[in-house]
Design a protein around this motif. Sequence first.
Motif, PDB file in Angstrom:
ATOM      1  N   ILE A  21      -8.726   6.120  -4.743  1.00 21.40           N
ATOM      2  CA  ILE A  21      -8.753   6.108  -3.285  1.00 21.40           C
ATOM      3  C   ILE A  21      -9.322   7.434  -2.782  1.00 21.40           C
ATOM      4  O   ILE A  21      -8.931   8.511  -3.238  1.00 21.40           O
ATOM      5  CB  ILE A  21      -7.335   5.868  -2.720  1.00 21.40           C
ATOM      6  CG1 ILE A  21      -6.864   4.460  -3.089  1.00 21.40           C
ATOM      7  CG2 ILE A  21      -7.303   6.075  -1.208  1.00 21.40           C
ATOM      8  CD1 ILE A  21      -5.400   4.203  -2.793  1.00 21.40           C
ATOM      9  N   THR A  63      -2.289   6.760   1.251  1.00 18.18           N
ATOM     10  CA  THR A  63      -2.539   5.955   2.439  1.00 18.18           C
ATOM     11  C   THR A  63      -3.421   6.679   3.456  1.00 18.18           C
ATOM     12  O   THR A  63      -3.707   6.146   4.524  1.00 18.18           O
ATOM     13  CB  THR A  63      -1.204   5.571   3.110  1.00 18.18           C
ATOM     14  OG1 THR A  63      -0.464   6.758   3.405  1.00 18.18           O
ATOM     15  CG2 THR A  63      -0.380   4.689   2.177  1.00 18.18           C
ATOM     16  N   GLY A  64      -3.851   7.878   3.135  1.00 17.87           N
ATOM     17  CA  GLY A  64      -4.727   8.657   4.005  1.00 17.87           C
ATOM     18  C   GLY A  64      -4.829  10.074   3.500  1.00 17.87           C
ATOM     19  O   GLY A  64      -4.306  10.399   2.427  1.00 17.87           O
ATOM     20  N   ASN A 307      -8.551  -1.824  -7.215  1.00 20.45           N
ATOM     21  CA  ASN A 307      -9.519  -1.402  -6.203  1.00 20.45           C
ATOM     22  C   ASN A 307     -10.878  -1.945  -6.635  1.00 20.45           C
ATOM     23  O   ASN A 307     -11.474  -1.454  -7.593  1.00 20.45           O
ATOM     24  CB  ASN A 307      -9.545   0.129  -6.124  1.00 20.45           C
ATOM     25  CG  ASN A 307     -10.531   0.650  -5.096  1.00 20.45           C
ATOM     26  OD1 ASN A 307     -11.314  -0.094  -4.519  1.00 20.45           O
ATOM     27  ND2 ASN A 307     -10.513   1.962  -4.877  1.00 20.45           N
ATOM     28  N   SER A 312      -9.040   1.302   0.541  1.00 24.03           N
ATOM     29  CA  SER A 312      -8.207   2.388   1.055  1.00 24.03           C
ATOM     30  C   SER A 312      -6.757   2.106   0.697  1.00 24.03           C
ATOM     31  O   SER A 312      -6.420   1.007   0.229  1.00 24.03           O
ATOM     32  CB  SER A 312      -8.347   2.485   2.573  1.00 24.03           C
ATOM     33  OG  SER A 312      -7.814   1.307   3.185  1.00 24.03           O
ATOM     34  N   GLY A 313      -5.899   3.089   0.958  1.00 23.66           N
ATOM     35  CA  GLY A 313      -4.479   2.861   0.750  1.00 23.66           C
ATOM     36  C   GLY A 313      -3.963   1.732   1.621  1.00 23.66           C
ATOM     37  O   GLY A 313      -3.094   0.961   1.210  1.00 23.66           O
ATOM     38  N   ALA A 314      -4.507   1.617   2.831  1.00 25.72           N
ATOM     39  CA  ALA A 314      -4.099   0.543   3.740  1.00 25.72           C
ATOM     40  C   ALA A 314      -4.477  -0.822   3.162  1.00 25.72           C
ATOM     41  O   ALA A 314      -3.733  -1.798   3.316  1.00 25.72           O
ATOM     42  CB  ALA A 314      -4.747   0.745   5.108  1.00 25.72           C
ATOM     43  N   ASP A 315      -5.626  -0.908   2.487  1.00 27.54           N
ATOM     44  CA  ASP A 315      -6.047  -2.168   1.862  1.00 27.54           C
ATOM     45  C   ASP A 315      -5.087  -2.570   0.751  1.00 27.54           C
ATOM     46  O   ASP A 315      -4.703  -3.735   0.633  1.00 27.54           O
ATOM     47  CB  ASP A 315      -7.468  -2.041   1.294  1.00 27.54           C
ATOM     48  CG  ASP A 315      -8.524  -1.855   2.374  1.00 27.54           C
ATOM     49  OD1 ASP A 315      -8.400  -2.488   3.437  1.00 27.54           O
ATOM     50  OD2 ASP A 315      -9.466  -1.076   2.141  1.00 27.54           O
ATOM     51  N   SER A 317      -1.972  -1.602   0.455  1.00 21.76           N
ATOM     52  CA  SER A 317      -0.700  -1.921   1.084  1.00 21.76           C
ATOM     53  C   SER A 317      -0.718  -3.321   1.697  1.00 21.76           C
ATOM     54  O   SER A 317       0.262  -4.076   1.581  1.00 21.76           O
ATOM     55  CB  SER A 317      -0.386  -0.884   2.161  1.00 21.76           C
ATOM     56  OG  SER A 317       0.844  -1.171   2.794  1.00 21.76           O
ATOM     57  N   ARG A 318      -1.804  -3.688   2.336  1.00 20.65           N
ATOM     58  CA  ARG A 318      -1.921  -5.012   2.960  1.00 20.65           C
ATOM     59  C   ARG A 318      -1.813  -6.111   1.907  1.00 20.65           C
ATOM     60  O   ARG A 318      -1.124  -7.120   2.100  1.00 20.65           O
ATOM     61  CB  ARG A 318      -3.246  -5.108   3.701  1.00 20.65           C
ATOM     62  CG  ARG A 318      -3.375  -6.317   4.630  1.00 20.65           C
ATOM     63  CD  ARG A 318      -4.691  -6.304   5.377  1.00 20.65           C
ATOM     64  NE  ARG A 318      -4.878  -5.048   6.102  1.00 20.65           N
ATOM     65  CZ  ARG A 318      -5.821  -4.151   5.836  1.00 20.65           C
ATOM     66  NH1 ARG A 318      -6.656  -4.344   4.822  1.00 20.65           N
ATOM     67  NH2 ARG A 318      -5.933  -3.057   6.546  1.00 20.65           N
ATOM     68  N   GLN A 321       1.822  -6.324   0.532  1.00 13.70           N
ATOM     69  CA  GLN A 321       2.728  -6.963   1.478  1.00 13.70           C
ATOM     70  C   GLN A 321       2.520  -8.479   1.522  1.00 13.70           C
ATOM     71  O   GLN A 321       3.485  -9.240   1.631  1.00 13.70           O
ATOM     72  CB  GLN A 321       2.546  -6.352   2.865  1.00 13.70           C
ATOM     73  CG  GLN A 321       3.080  -4.933   2.976  1.00 13.70           C
ATOM     74  CD  GLN A 321       2.734  -4.283   4.309  1.00 13.70           C
ATOM     75  OE1 GLN A 321       2.298  -4.948   5.244  1.00 13.70           O
ATOM     76  NE2 GLN A 321       2.933  -2.976   4.397  1.00 13.70           N
ATOM     77  N   PHE A 341       4.057   5.235  -2.123  1.00 15.21           N
ATOM     78  CA  PHE A 341       3.059   5.301  -1.042  1.00 15.21           C
ATOM     79  C   PHE A 341       3.181   6.661  -0.372  1.00 15.21           C
ATOM     80  O   PHE A 341       4.254   7.058   0.083  1.00 15.21           O
ATOM     81  CB  PHE A 341       3.291   4.184  -0.034  1.00 15.21           C
ATOM     82  CG  PHE A 341       2.915   2.816  -0.543  1.00 15.21           C
ATOM     83  CD1 PHE A 341       1.701   2.245  -0.189  1.00 15.21           C
ATOM     84  CD2 PHE A 341       3.758   2.107  -1.387  1.00 15.21           C
ATOM     85  CE1 PHE A 341       1.348   0.986  -0.656  1.00 15.21           C
ATOM     86  CE2 PHE A 341       3.414   0.860  -1.872  1.00 15.21           C
ATOM     87  CZ  PHE A 341       2.196   0.298  -1.491  1.00 15.21           C
TER      88      PHE A 341
END
Length: 342
Positions: A21, A63-64, A307, A312-315, A317-318, A321, A341
């Motif tokens: 990431i 995550t960023g 990956n 991204s970390g958000a990807d 995480s989505r 979930q 995270f």
Amino acid sequence: MHPDLAIERNFPLVSLNTFGIDARAQYYVRVESLADLRAALADPALAALPRLLLGGGSNIVLTGDYAGLVLHMATRGIAATAGDAGTTYVRAAAGESWHGLVEWTLARGLGGLENLALIPGTVGAAPIQNIGAYGVEMRDYFHSLRVFDCASGATFEMDAGACRFGYRDSIFKHADGQGLVIVDVTFALPAQWRANLRYAELAQALAEQGGAAPTPRQVADTVIAIRRRKLPDPAVVGNAGSFFKNPVVSRAQCQALLQTYPTLVHHAQPDGSEKLAAGWLIDQCGWKGKSLGPAGVYPKQALVLVNNGGASGADISRLAQAIQQDVQARYGVLLAPEPVFV
């Protein structure tokens, strides 16, 4: 800032996390000694910042960008000493490669860690997660570790009881262990070694090779071959290995699930509970090989999120979930991620 400390600003972390990431650290210090660690935490400007300890980056999802100080543990050193009754104590610095330590022991004819071969990450990260594979957990051969207490500046030893090891768990994942930095870890390797072949796939693979009782080297080579066949190489496809813990449920809940799903993969635990196979649950929900944007589920192993390029970390995480929601809706079981995270 400390004059003798190499402090980097806006430092790229893409090569320091196995998911690949693209994120940056506000401040970065490569820790090559206990003195480096002390200097970084003694610096008032750095000590006041949020802090992230980074080893091999194999158990985190960034995550960023990190608004704080990243301490990259890069200490080195492995040594062995003789103990009682033929036991060999092997102490390794936190920054050493975990697989490198396994290979070091095997090269010296020491058995015990072979089932844990090829697990990514560092020695210092191994106790935090109490890593495990193929019927063995790190705590099975753990002796002690040394920590640096960020609050007091003291170093001290901790035994297994103090570390509170559990399934993929330890004191270091809880509030009272957050200020402790693992400096080195000591393992007790037995004089009378016996292959641990409780894991059926490993036992079968070794049986197919024929010959006499396997050596630690043969067990390790077989484990390595299985892992390479089933799991993606982080250097090629970004991933953090097994993404979810195998959920533990009551025997009653397991029996109820078996009424509806008779092929449910489960393993009885010593305390009467049942451990379910997270990969099987995810596979049954149809996620194996599927993607959600640039993040996906590895086609050969549903327990591994990958990956696929530019995630991204958000990807990540989505996707995690979405999988959690599907598994919980069908089986009433909530999957817990293994990676942290950040």
